[in-house]
Design a protein around this motif. Structure first.
Motif, PDB file in Angstrom:
ATOM      1  N   GLY B  50     -55.275  38.865  38.233  1.00 20.06           N
ATOM      2  CA  GLY B  50     -54.124  39.733  38.328  1.00 20.06           C
ATOM      3  C   GLY B  50     -53.594  40.172  36.988  1.00 20.06           C
ATOM      4  O   GLY B  50     -52.602  40.895  36.906  1.00 20.06           O
ATOM      5  N   THR B 362     -51.927  39.496  58.111  1.00 18.95           N
ATOM      6  CA  THR B 362     -50.915  39.240  57.098  1.00 18.95           C
ATOM      7  C   THR B 362     -51.002  37.775  56.672  1.00 18.95           C
ATOM      8  O   THR B 362     -51.688  36.975  57.300  1.00 18.95           O
ATOM      9  CB  THR B 362     -49.508  39.481  57.668  1.00 18.95           C
ATOM     10  N   ARG B 402     -47.949  34.095  45.392  1.00 20.91           N
ATOM     11  CA  ARG B 402     -47.362  35.350  44.930  1.00 20.91           C
ATOM     12  C   ARG B 402     -48.192  36.535  45.378  1.00 20.91           C
ATOM     13  O   ARG B 402     -49.407  36.442  45.365  1.00 20.91           O
ATOM     14  CB  ARG B 402     -47.240  35.328  43.400  1.00 20.91           C
ATOM     15  N   PRO B 403     -47.605  37.694  45.714  1.00 20.22           N
ATOM     16  CA  PRO B 403     -46.160  37.895  45.761  1.00 20.22           C
ATOM     17  C   PRO B 403     -45.515  37.144  46.931  1.00 20.22           C
ATOM     18  O   PRO B 403     -46.174  36.861  47.912  1.00 20.22           O
ATOM     19  CB  PRO B 403     -46.020  39.415  45.949  1.00 20.22           C
ATOM     20  N   ARG B 411     -55.766  40.437  52.244  1.00 17.83           N
ATOM     21  CA  ARG B 411     -56.674  41.216  51.408  1.00 17.83           C
ATOM     22  C   ARG B 411     -56.039  41.614  50.081  1.00 17.83           C
ATOM     23  O   ARG B 411     -56.715  41.727  49.065  1.00 17.83           O
ATOM     24  CB  ARG B 411     -57.077  42.480  52.182  1.00 17.83           C
ATOM     25  N   SER B 412     -54.726  41.838  50.094  1.00 15.71           N
ATOM     26  CA  SER B 412     -54.071  42.368  48.899  1.00 15.71           C
ATOM     27  C   SER B 412     -53.761  41.274  47.878  1.00 15.71           C
ATOM     28  O   SER B 412     -53.325  41.568  46.775  1.00 15.71           O
ATOM     29  CB  SER B 412     -52.785  43.104  49.288  1.00 15.71           C
ATOM     30  N   LEU B 413     -53.979  40.026  48.243  1.00 16.84           N
ATOM     31  CA  LEU B 413     -53.678  38.931  47.319  1.00 16.84           C
ATOM     32  C   LEU B 413     -54.834  38.709  46.336  1.00 16.84           C
ATOM     33  O   LEU B 413     -55.981  39.016  46.637  1.00 16.84           O
ATOM     34  CB  LEU B 413     -53.468  37.634  48.108  1.00 16.84           C
ATOM     35  N   SER B 414     -54.507  38.150  45.188  1.00 13.95           N
ATOM     36  CA  SER B 414     -55.553  37.787  44.239  1.00 13.95           C
ATOM     37  C   SER B 414     -56.311  36.571  44.774  1.00 13.95           C
ATOM     38  O   SER B 414     -55.822  35.860  45.659  1.00 13.95           O
ATOM     39  CB  SER B 414     -54.939  37.453  42.895  1.00 13.95           C
ATOM     40  N   ASN B 417     -54.362  33.342  44.793  1.00 16.40           N
ATOM     41  CA  ASN B 417     -53.319  33.254  45.810  1.00 16.40           C
ATOM     42  C   ASN B 417     -53.895  33.181  47.208  1.00 16.40           C
ATOM     43  O   ASN B 417     -53.332  32.547  48.092  1.00 16.40           O
ATOM     44  CB  ASN B 417     -52.345  34.423  45.672  1.00 16.40           C
TER      45      ASN B 417
END
Lengths: 356, 514
Positions: B50, B362, B402-403, B411-414, B417
């Motif tokens: 990130g 989610t 995070r976030p 999918r949007s997480l690193s 995370n």
């Protein structure tokens, strides 16, 4: 964030529809007619009389249900090409139960409806079972089952006890098995077969939304649809889910067939080719972004264009052109979805925003 | 200039990225970053997940257009609109997630898009295979051109990716986390390969957060943190602790703190277990193993010695051919994954994106993947969203995911995370036995520290932990006992405190003794 995506999807879908209509206009123009006049007639054909509105709704009703069938299966990772066959089986069962059983209406209507839905759900489950048990891809299985459904139906209707003499159809179903709304006919005329199908279709879309997003069953089904490996890891029974999903999809398409027989045609007919309610369900589902409420909206669009579009024939425009318009809309929506999938693919590489 | 390891030519700058800025909406992924790479150099790009490394590399490779800034390749200003332009300028990229077509053979993957043809416009497979053999020999990257991708190991797949770039005439190779999937020996081989490549005038951009490898392989290192360039340093003049501090922005504790503990009763017992892989070959043979309460048992071994099949057999994803698996005297041999889970085993799977998460769910939906049927997450058939959300919020807070928003798609997480989501979920089950397979694969230092602490915490709570890892450092620092697996058998069990890397390496290579 989520809200934004929904709006964007909606916006692009509208844009795709407009693009489709524009391409349709070009085709109409090239064919030597005035597109504005033609579309004017189409809109008149939908809205100018209560009768037309009612008929558009009647046209949209089975599409909602077959669209839901495809959308539901798709959400769970399955491609249900078999809505057509499930529709045929639902219609056939409704015609048989509606004709052969004698009961008061209060029992007859639900028995015919639920019976048809049940048989069609078994029909859908067959494809699911074949996939779960033998690994037969559901697309292959459902295509085959479509033909089996068609010829089974044709055969049964041709039987002496079923076939109405001098016709290519079964006997009409009993009055007690019909779900028409008679008092409404005063407004829109006796020939407009207003029925409870729309109510059923809308309730079904709410029910499907509820199942998919509010229940453990829906959670499981969606998990399997998105990532069956992780679902299996999490202890979800994948094979059972495939069968359950296909049987629910079959039930929905079967409901479409039942509603069609009980509300509109009152009989099942021998068919030379498939009528396309199930196949149109695929397009409806696609335009509606596989969402239960999107399907309702796109069914109205579909119903409106096919019913109102027929009015364009008054100008001498052939029905083929109307089909080209529909095809263009589907094309642009599909193109947009492809674009969306590509974005999702590249999102994979996007920077992670944890440091914000 | 003998302090430099590669065959660097300080007079020729092959990549010169100037003041690169990339914004996604309000979010600034890259903030005025400079990057300079010399010819024949191994240049490390260091930063946490990130931090903006991938974004910067995607800009260089033409997947993103920078909001601001200029790129010069060999002194010429270029506009890299798409990957084809990048390839044309001699840039090749090996992604962390391989972009290979699995049912295709090695050669078919390498030539994809620029296939050699015969004079009759037919695909010239013979020439393709010869070409592949030739370059694979030239750079010391051995592969079998006729093998299918799905049948070869991850490290082989990586070689195919590198060959793919070289086949396209790459002069500058971007390697995104290349060692994340490799064994110590394979890492050494890769470093040797990098040397060979720089000897022939290629330049390498190494994206990594493994400090040891930077020390071993790189000449210069550019450190970025939160989208900003922190510094460019000469690797030989700096130590690992300094690098880590620059990357994370604080001092990092490398040593895993473990309190003294005497192992308790036996939790997992495996007796004479034999498991076959997909081809019907017994990859686990008569394997015996026990894991006790209050210990971390590490399984060391080179990839492909039966680890995958062993874990799949324990977790119920694969049938055992013979033998027995007991958890606290309860037989779980050939039970379903659900029954295994209910018996008290939780699992941090090797492939977190494939097995650990539903990426399009989610975060809160992922938090209940195993427990959604239970109270308080559902009542009869209805999901209790409020309870799920509250539970997720608690875990997000506790595990510092995070976030801090449970509505984000997994999918949007690193990577780090995503792993935290899995760990949060699995540890919260409070399992008797926690299985972790390659739990820090592809994670940065901060996240690794966290993962190791979570495993040791379980042990300290007197639970059993089974750790499978290809990274010796990890095995040695986290485990109490180390079992070495070789060709489907445990060839030796040693005390982690007393063993050495050499001893383990020898056993891993098959020179085992009991």
């Amino acid at each position: 964030m989520k809200q934004k995506i929904i709006n964007e999807t909606f916006l692009f879908t509208i844009l795709a529809i407009v693009m489709g209509l524009l391409v349709g206009a070009v085709v109409i123009f090239i064919s030597g007619y005035n597109p504005i006049e033609a579309y004017g007639l189409m809109i008149k054909g939908i809205f100018s009389k209560p009768k037309y509105i009612a008929r558009t709704i009647i046209r949209a009703t089975p599409l909602i249900l077959t669209g839901l069938s495809v959308a539901f299966a798709f959400r769970t990772g399955l491609f249900n090409i078999g809505a057509e066959g499930q529709f045929i089986i639902g219609a056939l069962t409704a015609a048989l139960l509606g004709y052969f059983i004698q009961l008061p209406m209060i029992l007859h209507v639900p028995i015919v409806f639920l019976g048809s839905v049940f048989i069609a759900s078994l029909w859908g489950a067959m494809a699911g079972y074949m996939k779960a048990k033998f690994g037969v891809h559901e697309v292959i299985a459902t295509i085959m089952l479509n033909w089996i459904a068609l010829y089974t139906s044709n055969y049964i209707i041709s039987l002496e006890k079923v076939k109405m003499p001098g016709s290519e159809s079964s006997y009409d179903i009993q009055e007690t098995a019909r779900m028409s709304i008679d008092w409404f006919k005063g407004i829109v005329g006796a020939s407009t077969k207003v029925n409870f199908g729309m109510v059923i279709a809308v309730l079904a879309s709410i029910l499907i939304y509820y199942i998919l997003f509010k229940t453990t069953l829906g959670y499981e089904l969606r998990a399997v649809g998105y990532n069956k490996d992780a679902a299996e890891y999490g202890g979800i029974h994948i094979k059972r889910n495939i069968i359950v999903s296909m049987s629910i999809a079959g039930a929905l398409a079967g409901a479409a067939g039942a509603v069609h027989v009980m509300g509109v045609s009152y009989r099942a007919s021998t068919l030379a080719a498939m009528e396309g309610y199930g196949f149109n369900g695929i397009a409806v589902s696609l335009i509606g972004n596989n969402s239960p409420f999107g399907v309702v909206l796109s069914s109205f669009l579909f119903g409106g264009i096919t019913y109102g579009g027929a009015n364009m024939q008054l100008l001498g425009i052939p029905t083929e052109v109307i089909n080209i318009v529909i095809g263009s809309i589907v094309f642009f929506v599909a193109a947009y979805r492809i674009f969306q999938w590509i974005t999702i693919f590249f999102n994979h590489e996007k920077p992670q925003k944890e440091d914000r | 200039m003998d302090y430099l390891k590669s065959h660097i030519d300080l007079n020729e700058l092959v990549i010169d990225m100037r003041k690169i800025t990339k914004k996604f909406g309000d979010f600034v992924a890259n903030d005025c970053i400079d990057l300079k790479v010399y010819k024949g150099e191994v240049h490390a790009l260091l930063g946490e997940n990130g931090a903006g490394k991938s974004t910067l590399m995607n800009i260089l490779y033409g997947l993103y257009t920078p909001t601001n800034g200029e790129i010069y390749i060999k002194g010429k200003k270029v506009d890299i609109k798409n990957p084809n332009v990048a390839i044309h300028h001699g840039i090749g990229m090996v992604h962390q997630h391989f972009m290979l077509i699995k049912p295709f053979t090695v050669a078919e993957n390498i030539i994809l898009g620029i296939e050699p043809i015969t004079s009759f416009y037919q695909l010239n497979m013979k020439k393709a295979i010869e070409d592949v053999e030739e370059i694979s020999k030239k750079y010391g990257l051995y592969v079998d051109p006729r093998a299918k991708i799905e049948d070869i190991s991850v490290s082989m797949q990586q070689r195919v990716e590198i060959l793919k770039a070289l086949y396209r005439g790459a002069e500058i190779l971007i390697l995104d986390e290349p060692t994340a999937v490799l064994t110590p020996q394979e890492i050494k081989e890769l470093i040797q390969i990098m040397r060979n490549l720089t000897k022939q005038g290629k330049s390498i951009l190494l994206i990594t957060h493994k400090l040891k490898e930077i020390k071993e392989a790189a000449d210069f290192c550019t450190i970025i943190r939160r989208g900003k360039k922190i510094d460019m340093v000469e690797v030989s003049k700096i130590d690992e602790n300094q690098l880590a501090a620059m990357m994370v922005g604080r001092e990092v504790n490398f040593k895993v703190h473990k309190e003294e503990k005497r192992p308790g009763k036996v939790i997992l017992q495996i007796k004479e277990l034999t498991v076959e892989d997909n081809r019907g070959i017994s990859t686990v043979k008569d394997l015996n193993l026990t894991v006790q309460a209050g210990e971390v048992l590490g399984i060391a071994g080179v990839d492909g010695n039966g680890q995958t099949e062993l874990i799949e057999a324990i977790t119920g994803l694969r049938k055992a051919k013979s033998g027995q698996i007991l958890i606290k005297d309860y037989d779980i041999t050939n039970k379903t994954p659900r029954e295994v889970f209910e018996s008290g085993i939780s699992n941090i799977p090797e492939d977190r994106q494939k097995h650990g998460l539903v990426l399009d769910f989610t975060v809160y939906e992922n938090m209940i993947l195993e427990n959604f049927r239970k109270k308080p997450f559902s009542k009869k058939f209805k999901l209790q969203k409020e309870n799920i959300i509250n539970f997720s919020k608690k875990l997000i807070e506790e595990f510092d995911i995070r976030p801090k928003d449970e509505n984000n798609l997994a999918r949007s997480l690193s990577g780090g995370n995503q792993q935290k989501v899995i760990i949060a979920r699995e540890v919260t089950n409070d399992p008797e036995l926690l299985i972790a397979v390659q739990p820090t694969r592809g994670l940065d230092v901060g996240a690794i520290e966290f993962v190791h602490k979570s495993l040791v915490d379980q042990r300290n709570k007197n639970k059993a932990v089974l750790l499978v890892s290809f990274e010796l450092d990890e095995i040695m620092s986290v485990s109490d006992r180390i079992a070495v697996i070789y060709e489907g058998k445990i060839v030796g069990i040693v005390d982690a405190k007393k063993t050495t890397e050499n001893e383990l390496g020898l056993m891993m290579a098959g020179g085992g003794y009991k």
